[in-house]
Enzyme design. Sequence first.
Site, PDB file in Angstrom:
ATOM      1  N   HIS A 278      -3.401  -4.585   0.256  1.00 20.04           N
ATOM      2  CA  HIS A 278      -2.990  -5.061   1.656  1.00 20.04           C
ATOM      3  C   HIS A 278      -3.227  -6.665   1.814  1.00 20.04           C
ATOM      4  O   HIS A 278      -4.231  -7.185   2.069  1.00 20.04           O
ATOM      5  CB  HIS A 278      -3.769  -4.625   2.875  1.00 20.04           C
ATOM      6  CG  HIS A 278      -3.424  -3.268   3.206  1.00 20.04           C
ATOM      7  ND1 HIS A 278      -2.258  -3.060   4.187  1.00 20.04           N
ATOM      8  CD2 HIS A 278      -3.831  -1.986   3.006  1.00 20.04           C
ATOM      9  CE1 HIS A 278      -1.892  -1.845   4.176  1.00 20.04           C
ATOM     10  NE2 HIS A 278      -2.923  -1.084   3.552  1.00 20.04           N
TER      11      HIS A 278
ATOM     12  N   CYS B  41       0.954  -1.117  -0.048  1.00 14.26           N
ATOM     13  CA  CYS B  41       0.002   0.032  -0.011  1.00 14.26           C
ATOM     14  C   CYS B  41       0.938   1.269   0.054  1.00 14.26           C
ATOM     15  O   CYS B  41       1.333   1.602  -0.999  1.00 14.26           O
ATOM     16  CB  CYS B  41      -0.993   0.034   1.114  1.00 14.26           C
ATOM     17  SG  CYS B  41      -2.522   1.163   1.023  1.00 14.26           S
TER      18      CYS B  41
ATOM     19  N   GLU C  21      -1.957  -9.098   3.404  1.00 18.72           N
ATOM     20  CA  GLU C  21      -1.728  -9.416   4.738  1.00 18.72           C
ATOM     21  C   GLU C  21      -3.190  -9.557   5.411  1.00 18.72           C
ATOM     22  O   GLU C  21      -3.352 -10.226   6.421  1.00 18.72           O
ATOM     23  CB  GLU C  21      -0.645  -8.707   5.489  1.00 18.72           C
ATOM     24  CG  GLU C  21      -1.236  -7.465   5.952  1.00 18.72           C
ATOM     25  CD  GLU C  21      -1.221  -6.318   5.185  1.00 18.72           C
ATOM     26  OE1 GLU C  21      -1.288  -5.222   5.511  1.00 18.72           O
ATOM     27  OE2 GLU C  21      -1.128  -6.501   3.853  1.00 18.72           O
TER      28      GLU C  21
END
Length: 168
Positions: free
Chosen positions: A162, A58, A164
Amino acid sequence: IYQRLDGILIPGGVDMDPATFGEPRHQKLGAVDPARDRVELQLTRWAIEERKPVLGLCRGIQVINVALGGTLWQDIPSERPGAIPHAQGADRDQRTHPVELTPGSRLALALGATRCDVNSFHHQSIRDVAPGLLVTGVAPDGEIEGVESPPEDAWLLAVQWHPEEFHH
Protein backbone atom coordinates in the site's frame (compact mmCIF):
# COMPACT_ATOMS: atom_id res chain seq x y z
CA ILE A 1 -19.22 5.44 -15.91
CA TYR A 2 -16.49 3.05 -17.13
CA GLN A 3 -16.62 4.53 -20.65
CA ARG A 4 -15.67 7.96 -19.26
CA LEU A 5 -12.60 6.66 -17.41
CA ASP A 6 -9.07 7.24 -18.72
CA GLY A 7 -7.79 4.32 -16.61
CA ILE A 8 -8.66 2.27 -13.55
CA LEU A 9 -7.24 1.67 -10.09
CA ILE A 10 -8.06 -1.61 -8.37
CA PRO A 11 -7.62 -0.96 -4.62
CA GLY A 12 -7.03 -3.14 -1.57
CA GLY A 13 -9.74 -5.00 0.29
CA VAL A 14 -11.03 -8.40 1.32
CA ASP A 15 -9.84 -11.79 0.05
CA MET A 16 -10.69 -12.92 -3.46
CA ASP A 17 -13.15 -15.79 -3.67
CA PRO A 18 -11.16 -18.82 -4.89
CA ALA A 19 -14.10 -19.73 -7.14
CA THR A 20 -12.78 -16.92 -9.38
CA PHE A 21 -9.72 -19.03 -10.16
CA GLY A 22 -11.37 -22.44 -9.98
CA GLU A 23 -10.37 -23.65 -6.55
CA PRO A 24 -12.27 -24.72 -3.41
CA ARG A 25 -12.12 -22.53 -0.32
CA HIS A 26 -9.11 -22.98 1.98
CA GLN A 27 -9.98 -23.22 5.68
CA LYS A 28 -7.99 -20.02 6.37
CA LEU A 29 -9.78 -17.98 3.69
CA GLY A 30 -10.94 -14.63 5.07
CA ALA A 31 -13.99 -12.53 4.20
CA VAL A 32 -14.90 -12.44 0.51
CA ASP A 33 -17.19 -10.24 -1.60
CA PRO A 34 -18.22 -12.16 -4.75
CA ALA A 35 -20.10 -9.16 -6.17
CA ARG A 36 -16.99 -6.98 -5.86
CA ASP A 37 -14.91 -9.75 -7.45
CA ARG A 38 -17.24 -9.87 -10.47
CA VAL A 39 -17.19 -6.11 -10.97
CA GLU A 40 -13.45 -5.65 -10.52
CA LEU A 41 -12.56 -8.65 -12.70
CA GLN A 42 -14.82 -7.34 -15.50
CA LEU A 43 -13.49 -3.77 -15.24
CA THR A 44 -9.92 -5.08 -15.35
CA ARG A 45 -10.58 -7.25 -18.41
CA TRP A 46 -12.30 -4.39 -20.25
CA ALA A 47 -9.49 -1.96 -19.43
CA ILE A 48 -6.81 -4.38 -20.63
CA GLU A 49 -8.73 -5.16 -23.84
CA GLU A 50 -9.21 -1.45 -24.51
CA ARG A 51 -5.60 -0.59 -23.56
CA LYS A 52 -6.61 1.73 -20.73
CA PRO A 53 -3.99 2.13 -17.97
CA VAL A 54 -4.46 -0.15 -14.96
CA LEU A 55 -2.96 0.28 -11.48
CA GLY A 56 -3.43 -2.34 -8.77
CA LEU A 57 -2.74 -2.00 -5.04
CA CYS A 58 -2.61 -5.01 -2.68
CA ARG A 59 -5.83 -6.92 -3.52
CA GLY A 60 -5.56 -5.15 -6.88
CA ILE A 61 -2.49 -7.17 -7.92
CA GLN A 62 -4.46 -10.32 -7.14
CA VAL A 63 -7.52 -9.18 -9.11
CA ILE A 64 -5.36 -8.34 -12.14
CA ASN A 65 -3.57 -11.69 -11.99
CA VAL A 66 -6.84 -13.64 -11.74
CA ALA A 67 -8.49 -11.52 -14.48
CA LEU A 68 -5.70 -12.58 -16.83
CA GLY A 69 -5.83 -16.28 -15.91
CA GLY A 70 -3.49 -16.60 -12.92
CA THR A 71 -4.07 -18.17 -9.50
CA LEU A 72 -3.47 -17.21 -5.87
CA TRP A 73 -2.15 -18.63 -2.65
CA GLN A 74 -5.23 -18.44 -0.40
CA ASP A 75 -3.23 -18.34 2.83
CA ILE A 76 0.53 -17.77 2.70
CA PRO A 77 1.34 -18.97 6.27
CA SER A 78 -0.29 -22.39 5.82
CA GLU A 79 0.46 -22.91 2.12
CA ARG A 80 4.01 -21.53 2.03
CA PRO A 81 5.90 -22.77 5.11
CA GLY A 82 8.94 -20.62 5.76
CA ALA A 83 7.45 -17.47 4.23
CA ILE A 84 8.16 -14.21 6.02
CA PRO A 85 5.18 -12.55 7.76
CA HIS A 86 3.10 -10.67 5.18
CA ALA A 87 0.11 -9.82 7.40
CA GLN A 88 1.94 -7.29 9.55
CA GLY A 89 0.47 -6.02 12.78
CA ALA A 90 2.39 -2.75 12.57
CA ASP A 91 1.02 0.69 11.68
CA ARG A 92 -0.05 1.04 8.06
CA ASP A 93 2.87 3.32 7.21
CA GLN A 94 5.42 0.97 8.82
CA ARG A 95 7.68 -0.70 6.26
CA THR A 96 8.30 -4.28 7.32
CA HIS A 97 10.16 -6.08 4.54
CA PRO A 98 12.22 -5.35 1.42
CA VAL A 99 11.27 -5.98 -2.19
CA GLU A 100 13.81 -6.47 -4.96
CA LEU A 101 12.78 -4.70 -8.18
CA THR A 102 13.78 -5.65 -11.72
CA PRO A 103 16.22 -3.04 -13.05
CA GLY A 104 14.71 -1.08 -15.93
CA SER A 105 11.13 -2.13 -15.09
CA ARG A 106 8.33 0.42 -14.86
CA LEU A 107 8.24 -0.25 -11.13
CA ALA A 108 11.97 0.34 -10.61
CA LEU A 109 11.90 3.46 -12.79
CA ALA A 110 8.86 4.85 -10.95
CA LEU A 111 10.53 4.35 -7.56
CA GLY A 112 14.02 5.32 -8.74
CA ALA A 113 15.48 2.21 -7.09
CA THR A 114 15.97 -1.53 -7.49
CA ARG A 115 15.09 -2.22 -3.86
CA CYS A 116 12.48 -0.74 -1.56
CA ASP A 117 11.05 -1.47 1.85
CA VAL A 118 7.27 -1.92 1.92
CA ASN A 119 4.33 -2.31 4.28
CA SER A 120 2.48 -5.60 4.12
CA PHE A 121 -1.18 -6.42 4.90
CA HIS A 122 -1.99 -9.58 2.99
CA HIS A 123 -2.23 -13.31 3.50
CA GLN A 124 -3.11 -14.08 -0.14
CA SER A 125 -0.67 -13.58 -3.03
CA ILE A 126 0.05 -14.57 -6.60
CA ARG A 127 0.81 -18.28 -7.02
CA ASP A 128 0.71 -18.88 -10.80
CA VAL A 129 1.50 -15.71 -12.73
CA ALA A 130 -0.99 -14.94 -15.48
CA PRO A 131 0.22 -15.09 -19.08
CA GLY A 132 1.33 -11.66 -20.23
CA LEU A 133 2.42 -10.37 -16.83
CA LEU A 134 6.04 -9.75 -15.94
CA VAL A 135 7.13 -10.23 -12.32
CA THR A 136 9.11 -7.11 -11.41
CA GLY A 137 9.04 -7.13 -7.60
CA VAL A 138 9.89 -10.05 -5.29
CA ALA A 139 10.08 -10.34 -1.48
CA PRO A 140 13.01 -12.18 0.16
CA ASP A 141 10.89 -15.35 0.49
CA GLY A 142 10.00 -15.35 -3.21
CA GLU A 143 6.50 -13.89 -2.80
CA ILE A 144 5.52 -11.86 -5.86
CA GLU A 145 5.15 -8.21 -4.84
CA GLY A 146 5.10 -6.42 -8.20
CA VAL A 147 3.88 -7.19 -11.73
CA GLU A 148 3.52 -5.17 -14.90
CA SER A 149 2.77 -5.47 -18.57
CA PRO A 150 5.54 -5.84 -21.14
CA PRO A 151 6.80 -2.50 -22.55
CA GLU A 152 4.95 -2.98 -25.85
CA ASP A 153 1.58 -3.51 -24.13
CA ALA A 154 -0.74 -0.92 -22.60
CA TRP A 155 0.40 0.49 -19.24
CA LEU A 156 -0.34 -1.88 -16.36
CA LEU A 157 1.38 -1.92 -12.99
CA ALA A 158 0.43 -3.58 -9.71
CA VAL A 159 2.05 -3.95 -6.30
CA GLN A 160 1.20 -6.16 -3.32
CA TRP A 161 1.70 -3.33 -0.82
CA HIS A 162 0.00 0.00 0.00
CA PRO A 163 2.23 2.87 -1.18
CA GLU A 164 -0.60 5.34 -0.55
CA GLU A 165 -0.02 4.77 3.18
CA PHE A 166 3.59 6.01 3.09
CA HIS A 167 4.11 9.41 4.69
CA HIS A 168 7.60 9.89 3.25
